[in-house]
Scaffold this motif. Structure first.
Motif: not given
Length: 261
Positions: A110-116, A204-212, A236-243, A245-246
């Motif tokens: 989702v980070a690769g698809r939606v975050g960017a 699911l708690v992890k998933a909610a955190t990741f979505g946020f 967009a690149t910074a979003t995918v990389v930083s997300t 890693i986090l």
């Protein structure tokens, strides 16, 4: 100033820059969260983002989960057959998928698809002065653009992960029965014994955190982008990389918090 001090100066500047960036993201997220308790709430933006993140991300998350479960079953069989412990494959698949691979792989996809995409959308609005236009029309741009997306991502990721858990377990079951020759009834019984509601809930708690995190960083980098099309691409690149890693960092933190007590 001696040359020996230059590496320490560079390290200090890097640390201070990181702290400043983290503080900026935290304040940005706090402003977005304040929009949840102050009307109005832009339900149209929320609904569109929920469909984009949840429904449209389902195919890639489903395929990733199925093949992850299948690969875990194959790799587990390779090790366990040396000790005639093939029946433990079901337990390994369930624990791996529900605790770790379900949330992490879904989050990365989702980070690769939606975050960017979020970063590019808001970044394009920034460089074309549409965000300034919202302010001119007395509309809070963070409340209009960021708050609904944060809520949508936080709610959509747990649903995606729950589906990924089911499909990942199914992938392991299919490979174990069809390719490895395990008995279906034995595998199902072992799965039902191994699965725990606490493992699923923590996933699911992890998933909610990741979505946020995905929505927050995607919106932040897009909102702060400058410099036309090149700036939008960099955001967009910074979003995918930083997300990415986090997500891995917070996965470790949450795993250490929940599973080592």
């Amino acid at each position: 100033m001696t040359l020996a001090l230059l590496p320490f100066i560079a390290l200090g500047r890097f640390i201070l820059s990181g702290i400043k960036q983290a503080g900026s993201v935290a304040l940005f997220g706090l402003k977005a969260l304040m929009g949840l308790i102050r009307p109005p709430f832009y339900f149209g933006t929320f609904a569109r983002t929920l469909v984009e993140i949840g429904f449209l991300s389902l195919p890639v998350v489903a395929l990733t989960a199925i093949f992850a479960g299948a690969v875990i079953a194959l790799q587990s069989y390779t090790g366990f057959r040396q000790y005639h412990a093939q029946n433990a494959i079901a337990s390994i698949v369930v624990l791996s998928i529900t605790r770790e691979l379900g949330p992490v792989l879904a989050g990365l996809m989702v980070a690769g698809r939606v975050g960017a995409a979020l970063s590019a959308q808001i970044g394009t609005m920034r460089v074309t002065n549409q965000i300034d236009a919202l302010s001119t029309l007395s509309t809070n741009p963070i409340k209009y653009l960021v708050t609904p997306r944060l809520l949508a991502a936080t709610l959509a990721l747990p649903v995606l992960v729950l589906i990924a858990d089911i499909l990942g377990i199914f992938g392991g079951f299919t490979v174990s029965v069809v390719k490895l020759g395990l008995e279906p009834e034995t595998y199902i019984n072992a799965t039902m014994t191994a699965i725990k509601s606490s493992d699923v809930f923590i996933g699911l708690v992890k998933a909610a955190t990741f979505g946020f995190l995905i929505a927050l960083l995607g919106c932040y980098h897009g909102y702060k982008s400058r410099g036309g099309a090149e700036g939008v691409g960099s955001a967009a690149t910074a979003t995918v990389v930083s997300t990415s890693i986090l997500l891995l960092l917070f996965d470790y933190i949450l795993t250490d918090l929940f599973f080592t007590i």
